[in-house]
Design an enzyme around this catalytic site. Structure first.
Site, PDB file in Angstrom:
ATOM      1  N   ASP A   1      15.884  12.728 -27.770  1.00 54.08           N
ATOM      2  CA  ASP A   1      15.630  12.633 -26.333  1.00 54.08           C
ATOM      3  C   ASP A   1      14.792  13.816 -25.855  1.00 54.08           C
ATOM      4  OD1 ASP A   1      15.731  11.419 -23.855  1.00 54.08           O
ATOM      5  OD2 ASP A   1      17.538  12.471 -23.246  1.00 54.08           O
TER       6      ASP A   1
ATOM      7  N   GLY B   1      17.381  17.782 -13.760  1.00 52.42           N
ATOM      8  CA  GLY B   1      17.577  16.397 -14.170  1.00 52.42           C
ATOM      9  C   GLY B   1      19.047  16.146 -14.397  1.00 52.42           C
ATOM     10  N   GLN B   2      19.372  14.948 -14.899  1.00 54.67           N
ATOM     11  CA  GLN B   2      20.761  14.599 -15.121  1.00 54.67           C
ATOM     12  C   GLN B   2      20.869  13.788 -16.383  1.00 54.67           C
ATOM     13  OE1 GLN B   2      22.963  13.354 -11.757  1.00 54.67           O
ATOM     14  NE2 GLN B   2      24.282  11.981 -12.914  1.00 54.67           N
ATOM     15  N   GLY B   3      21.818  14.149 -17.245  1.00 64.04           N
ATOM     16  CA  GLY B   3      22.067  13.431 -18.477  1.00 64.04           C
ATOM     17  C   GLY B   3      23.465  12.880 -18.500  1.00 64.04           C
ATOM     18  N   GLY B   4      23.906  12.485 -19.702  1.00 62.04           N
ATOM     19  CA  GLY B   4      25.223  11.902 -19.824  1.00 62.04           C
ATOM     20  C   GLY B   4      26.338  12.867 -19.516  1.00 62.04           C
ATOM     21  N   PHE B   5      26.087  14.186 -19.537  1.00 66.44           N
ATOM     22  CA  PHE B   5      27.112  15.179 -19.290  1.00 66.44           C
ATOM     23  C   PHE B   5      26.952  15.857 -17.932  1.00 66.44           C
ATOM     24  CE2 PHE B   5      26.798  14.792 -23.863  1.00 66.44           C
ATOM     25  CZ  PHE B   5      28.123  14.591 -24.209  1.00 66.44           C
ATOM     26  N   GLY B   6      26.113  15.293 -17.046  1.00 69.14           N
ATOM     27  CA  GLY B   6      25.993  15.857 -15.712  1.00 69.14           C
ATOM     28  C   GLY B   6      24.630  16.451 -15.438  1.00 69.14           C
ATOM     29  N   PRO B   7      24.438  16.992 -14.220  1.00 69.59           N
ATOM     30  CA  PRO B   7      23.135  17.549 -13.825  1.00 69.59           C
ATOM     31  C   PRO B   7      22.844  18.876 -14.495  1.00 69.59           C
ATOM     32  CG  PRO B   7      24.739  17.890 -12.085  1.00 69.59           C
ATOM     33  CD  PRO B   7      25.431  17.059 -13.115  1.00 69.59           C
ATOM     34  N   VAL B   8      21.518  19.265 -14.541  1.00 70.60           N
ATOM     35  CA  VAL B   8      21.064  20.527 -15.121  1.00 70.60           C
ATOM     36  C   VAL B   8      20.254  21.284 -14.073  1.00 70.60           C
ATOM     37  CG1 VAL B   8      19.703  21.600 -16.930  1.00 70.60           C
ATOM     38  CG2 VAL B   8      20.951  19.495 -17.423  1.00 70.60           C
TER      39      VAL B   8
END
Length: 738
Positions: free
Chosen positions: A542, A493-500
C-alpha cells in the site's frame, strides 16, 4: 496498378489495394510541404517515406512529375527544381510511368515492364526512418548503394537526425546503430538463424550475402494480416517496432532496441560481461579480473578486464580455451571467418595464432558449421536475451582446467565417445537421485521455515502485548498540541487503524527540487531495505504518497504496514483473493489477479516518483479534455518528446534538467505493464546515482485507472476477487492471520 505522369499538390496517388497513399503533406506544426507516403486506411497519419526531406516546399503550388530525362522530380510553382531522384539507368527510356505498389514501394519503370520487377528507380532503395516488410537494409555491392535508415530530426521535421541504422560490412556483417558517428548499439553477427543478440517468431527474418548484394530483410509469416513497421525514434534514441491494433485504432509498441543498458555498446569494456538482472551489471569473464580495480568498484567499467594469468602462446599445456555459453558474440570488427572449417579445425587455427583471443561456429544450424576467429580484446559482451551460442575464449590452463590438445583421428574420437557413454549412465542416475533428494530437502526446509515465521510472528505479538517494544511514549497533552486538537487540517489520511497526523503535511511550497530528490532517494533506500536488506523480505502493498511521512528535516519515512506481507528468503511472489490497497497506486497484476511481489511495490514507487516531480496526484482524472490521469499524461508527454512539461510549476526554473528528466524516465520504467520489465530497487538506486549510464526505453505503462471499472460490490469487471479499496486514498484493511 494505378499510375501517373504528373501529380500536383492537392492530388494523391493510392496503391491498388488502397493500403498506401502518396501526396504532399505538412507534418505537425510545420507549414512546409513534403512529398510522402503514408498508410491509407489508418486514421492516424503515419508517414513511412519522404522524398524531399531535406528540401521542403514553401507553398502548396508545387508538383511531382517525370522529367524529359526519365527522372522523378519535384518542381515549385515557377518550375524551379526542388528535388530529383537519384538515377543510375543509362538506357533510353521510351514511356516511363510511376506506380505506388501495395507494399508501399514507389517505383519508376517503363510501361512495357508494368508487371515485372525491372525498376528504373524505387523508393525502397532510399529508405527514410521506416523499415517496411520486403524492404532491404544493406548494400548493393555492384553499385555501392548503401540502404540505411535515418531518424527524423523531430516530430515536426523529417530531415535527417543523428540516429542511423544499417549494415556494417566485414567478415561477418552486423546491424549497427549510430548516434552521429559513435557506435551506439549492434545486433551481434548473423549466426544462420538470427542475429546473436535477438530473435522473433512473428516474422520471417533473412540475411542475404552474395557477390552482388548483402542485406537484411523481413516478411510477415504466411497468411498474416498484421500491419507492422520498424521506425527509428530520435527522441528516444531507439529502433522501435509498432503493430497496428484495429480494435483500439492505435499503434502498439511491440519491441525496442536498445532493450536495456546492457545493449549500450561495450558498457562493460574488454572481456567484461553485462548481466542485465544483476546489480551492478558488469562482471569479468571467468579467468579475467578488472584492469583497474578502483575504477571498477566505483562502477566505471570502461577499462574492462584483463587475464588473471597471461597465456603462454604455443607452449605445451600452458594455454587452452574456456567455453562460455549463452553470450551475444563479441564485436566482429577484428575477426576472420571461413565457412569450410569444422569447430575442431577452428580451435587448432586459433591456438596456432598468438593473436587469436577466441573462436566459435559461424553457423549454429544443425550441429554447427564454419569458423569465426576474434583477434585482440573481446568487446561488447553480454548475456544474450535469447539462447546464445558457445564462445571459446583463450586463457591459461590453470583457469580452463584443459589443454590445447584435440583428437584428430577417427579412432580417438570413437574412444572418446565410448568413454562419455560409460560415464554418462551412472552420472545420469546420480543426477536423478540428487534431484529427488533436493526436492525432499526443499519441502522439509519450506515447512520448517513456515513454522519459524509463524513462531516469530507469535513471539512478536506476545512482545507487543507485554509492551516490550522500545517505542516512544507521548503524553496526551503533547499529541493534542501537535495535532492542533486533532484538527482535520493536520490529518494526512486514514487507514484501517485510524487517522494519521504530521507537522509537514501542507508545505508543498518549501519542497524545492533538491528536497524532492532527497525524498525520492530516501523512499528508494527504504524500499531497498524492505526488499533486500531486511532479514525477512517485506512487501508493503500500500505504498502511496499519503503513507510517506516527513520528519522535521523533511526526511521521508515509509509508514502504515497494516497490510504488508513478509516473504521467506527464497520466495518471489504470492497470490491473494483479498486484495487490499489504493487504486492509482496498485500494480495491474495485483489489482486484477491478486499477484504481488517486490515488483508491485516498485510500480507504486514509480507513481510516487511521478507525483513528486509533478506535484499532482495520480488518482482521479484531472486532464478531462484528454481523458488522462497523471500516469497517462506523463506517458503521452514522453511519447511526444516533451516530458519536461510534467514538472511542477512551483519549481519554476530552479532544478537540474538532466536530473528531473532522469527521474521521469525511471518513474516510467517502474510503472511498465509487465512486472518482469520493471527494475528492482538496487537498479533504481544505481540509476538515480548515475548520470553516465544510458537508461533503457520504457514500454507502455499499466493504465490501471483507465482500464478497470469497479462495480458496486467492489469487484472489477475482469476478476471476481474481493477488493478492499477506496478512491479517496483511505486504505480499507482487513485484519487476518498471516
Amino acid at each position: 496498378m494505378k499510375q501517373f505522369q504528373s501529380l500536383p499538390d492537392g492530388n494523391n496517388l493510392v496503391s491498388e489495394d488502397e493500403s498506401f497513399e502518396m501526396g504532399f503533406f505538412s507534418p505537425g506544426n510545420n507549414s512546409n510541404r513534403y512529398l510522402g507516403i503514408w498508410y491509407k486506411g489508418i486514421p492516424v497519419r503515419t508517414v513511412v517515406w519522404v522524398a524531399n526531406r531535406e528540401n521542403p516546399v514553401r507553398d502548396n503550388s508545387s508538383k511531382f512529375s517525370i522529367n524529359s530525362e526519365a527522372r522523378l522530380v519535384i518542381l515549385s510553382h515557377n518550375e524551379t527544381l526542388v528535388w530529383a531522384a537519384n538515377s543510375t539507368t543509362k538506357r533510353q527510356v521510351v514511356s516511363p510511368i510511376v506506380q505506388l505498389l501495395n507494399s508501399g514501394n514507389l517505383v519508376l519503370r517503363e510501361e512495357k515492364d508494368s508487371n515485372s520487377e525491372n525498376y528504373l528507380w524505387q523508393s525502397f532503395d532510399y529508405p527514410c526512418d521506416t523499415f517496411l516488410p520486403g524492404m532491404k537494409i544493406g548494400w548493393n555491392l555492384k553499385t555501392g548503394l548503401n540502404r540505411q535508415l535515418s531518424a527524423w530530426k523531430n516530430w515536426d521535421d523529417p530531415s535527417k537526425g543523428d540516429l542511423t541504422w544499417g549494415v556494417v560490412l566485414g567478415t561477418t556483417p552486423e546491424l549497427v546503430m549510430w548516434k552521429g558517428t559513435t557506435e551506439y548499439y549492434r545486433s551481434g553477427p548473423w549466426n544462420g538463424e538470427r542475429f546473436s543478440g535477438k530473435t522473433t517468431s512473428l516474422f520471417q527474418l533473412e540475411f542475404v550475402s552474395t557477390n552482388d548484394e548483402l542485406f537484411y530483410t523481413y516478411n510477415l509469416n504466411k497468411d498474416s494480416s498484421l500491419i507492422t513497421r520498424v521506425v527509428l525514434n530520435e527522441s528516444a534514441y531507439s529502433r522501435q517496432r509498432y503493430n497496428w491494433i484495429p480494435e483500439n485504432q492505435t499503434w502498439r509498441l511491440y519491441s525496442s532496441v536498445p532493450r536495456d543498458y546492457c545493449d549500450n555498446y561495450n558498457l562493460c569494456g574488454a572481456y567484461g560481461n553485462c548481466l542485465v538482472n544483476e546489480s551492478p551489471p558488469c562482471e569479468c569473464l571467468t579467468g579475467f579480473k578488472p584492469k583497474l580495480s578502483r575504477q571498477w568498484e566505483a562502477l566505471d567499467w570502461t577499462e574492462g578486464c584483463i587475464q588473471s594469468e597471461e597465456w603462454k602462446c604455443r607452449e605445451k599445456n600452458r594455454d587452452g580455451f574456456q567455453r562460455f555459453s549463452g553470450l551475444k558474440m563479441p564485436d566482429t570488427t577484428k575477426s576472420w571467418a571461413s565457412g569450410n572449417l569444422t569447430l575442431d579445425d577452428c580451435r587448432v587455427k586459433c591456438w596456432q595464432n598468438c593473436s587469436c583471443a577466441a573462436y566459435a561456429n559461424l553457423d549454429i544450424r544443425g550441429e554447427g558449421s564454419g569458423c569465426q576467429i576474434w583477434f585482440g580484446d573481446l568487446m561488447d559482451l553480454r548475456v544474450a536475451s535469447v539462447p546464445g551460442q558457445d564462445l571459446y575464449v583463450r586463457m591459461h590452463t590453470s583457469s580452463t582446467g584443459s589443454s590445447n590438445k584435440t583428437n584428430s583421428s577417427e579412432e580417438s574420437s570413437k574412444r572418446g565417445q565410448r568413454k562419455k557413454l560409460v560415464v554418462a549412465i551412472p552420472v545420469s542416475f546420480l543426477l536423478v537421485l540428487m534431484i529427488v533428494l533436493t526436492f525432499i530437502y526443499l519441502y522439509w526446509r519450506k515447512r520448517k521455515l513456515r513454522e519459524k515465521i509463524e513462531n516469530i510472528s507469535q513471539e512478536r505479538g506476545d512482545e507487543a502485548r507485554e509492551n516490550k517494544f522500545e517505542l516512544p511514549f507521548f503524553e496526551f497533552d503533547t499529541i493534542v498540541r501537535a495535532t492542533n486538537n486533532f484538527s482535520s487540517d493536520k490529518r494526512l489520511g486514514q487507514g484501517g487503524f485510524g487517522p494519521v497526523y504530521m507537522a509537514n503535511s501542507s508545505q508543498r511550497e518549501i519542497l524545492d527540487w533538491p528536497r524532492r530528490f532527497n525524498i525520492i532517494f530516501g523512499i528508494a533506500r527504504g524500499l531497498l531495505y524492505l526488499h533486500q536488506d531486511s532479514r525477512l523480505r517485506i512487501i508493503h502493498r500500500d505504498l502511496k504518497t499519503s503513507n510517506i511521512l516527513l520528519d522535521n528535516e523533511l526526511n521521508p519515512k515509509i509508514s502504515d504496514f497494516g497490510i504488508a506481507r513478509m516473504f521467506a528468503e527464497n520466495q518471489i511472489e504470492a497470490n491473494t483473493k483479498m486484495i487490499a490497497g489504493t487504486y492509482g497506486y496498485m500494480a495491474p497484476e495485483y489489482a486484477i489477479d491478486g499477484r504481488f511481489s517486490i515488483k508491485s511495490d516498485i510500480f507504486s514507487f514509480g507513481i510516487i516518483l511521478l507525483e513528486v516531480v509533478s506535484g499532482r496526484k495520480n488518482t482521479g482524472v484531472f486532464y478531462p479534455n484528454q481523458g488522462f490521469n497523471l500516469l497517462g499524461h506523463a506517458w503521452r508527454l514522453w511519447k511526444e518528446g516533451t516530458p519536461m512539461k510534467l514538472v511542477d510549476a512551483c519549481l519554476g526554473d530552479a532544478f537540474t534538467v538532466s536530473e528531473v528528466l532522469r527521474c521521469i524516465h525511471i518513474g516510467l520504467l517502474c510503472v511498465q505493464l509487465h512486472p518482469e520489465d520493471r527494475p528492482n530497487m538496487s537498479s533504481v538506486i544505481l540509476m538515480l546515482n548515475s548520470e553516465n549510464n544510458t537508461l533503457p526505453q520504457p514500454k507502455e505503462p499499466g493504465f490501471l485507472i483507465e482500464r478497470m471499472s469497479i462495480n458496486e460490490a467492489g469487484k472489477t469487471s475482469s476478476d471476481e476477487n474481493k477488493i478492499n479499496s477506496s478512491t479517496n486514498e483511505i486504505t480499507d484493511t482487513l485484519l487476518e492471520a498471516r
